[in-house]
Design a protein around this motif. Structure first.
Motif, mmCIF file in Angstrom:
data_model
loop_
_atom_site.group_PDB
_atom_site.id
_atom_site.type_symbol
_atom_site.label_atom_id
_atom_site.label_comp_id
_atom_site.label_asym_id
_atom_site.label_seq_id
_atom_site.Cartn_x
_atom_site.Cartn_y
_atom_site.Cartn_z
ATOM 1 N N ALA A 1 -7.218 12.532 -18.241
ATOM 2 C CA ALA A 1 -5.900 11.889 -18.157
ATOM 3 C C ALA A 1 -6.000 10.410 -17.796
ATOM 4 N N GLN B 1 -4.471 16.965 -16.915
ATOM 5 C CA GLN B 1 -4.793 16.724 -18.329
ATOM 6 C C GLN B 1 -3.867 15.671 -18.912
ATOM 7 N N ARG B 2 -2.588 15.730 -18.528
ATOM 8 C CA ARG B 2 -1.589 14.765 -19.002
ATOM 9 C C ARG B 2 -0.350 14.866 -18.160
#
Length: 178
Positions: free
Chosen positions: A132, A177-178
């Motif tokens: 990320a 991750q995001r």
């Protein structure tokens, strides 16, 4: 000339987006982690006379638990209750998740009751490179005492962004991750 510069700064500031809060629990905020879990912030509601912000813990489209957070005027974040399996656990002694920001290494706080207690300590800063992004994160160790047992978790928190890594007591690592 000075008046023109001040006017330009004022007009520019009015068109600028408001700053993100230190603890970013804004409705619609979403974090997705390497474990497959997503955390989604909902709109504030009043429950038992307390304005709370729900944070749903989801896998796919299914919500498994929901934290009910009280975001106080001083900037602190308190866990008031947890919905799990259709059952609400309401904490008569709310749990202080975060004190008013900004956090800094060495800060510590505790809350809870004799049966359920949180003790947190900002242990330092860590440079993290994740899918990320790359972050300088505050590392926060939290010891949770429940039923005479203590579990430890370390979270890596980036102001205005949120938690970018969880490190569980068993050594498992969950990354943003995001």
């Amino acid at each position: 000339m000075l008046a023109l510069a001040a006017l330009t700064a004022l007009v520019g500031a009015q068109g600028a987006a408001p700053p993100r809060p230190y603890y970013p629990y804004l409705p619609g905020e979403r974090w997705t982690y390497s474990s497959g879990e997503s955390q989604v912030v909902g709109a504030s509601v009043v429950h038992r006379g307390v304005k709370v912000t729900p944070v749903s813990h989801q896998y796919g489209s299914t919500t498994y638990t929901q934290d009910l957070l009280e975001l106080r005027a001083d900037g602190s974040v308190w866990l008031r209750g947890v919905n799990a399996g259709g059952r609400l656990t309401w904490f008569t002694a709310p749990l202080n998740v975060y004190p008013p920001g900004p956090l800094s290494p060495g800060m510590a706080w505790t809350s809870g009751s004799s049966t359920f207690r949180l003790a947190s300590h900002v242990t330092g800063m860590s440079a993290l490179r994740l899918s990320a992004g790359t972050f300088n994160a505050l590392s926060i160790r939290t010891d949770t005492t429940a039923g005479g047992r203590v579990s430890t978790q370390t979270t890596y928190f980036v102001p205005t962004l949120g938690i970018v890594r969880y490190l569980a007591g068993d050594g498992s690592v969950v990354d943003l991750q995001r």
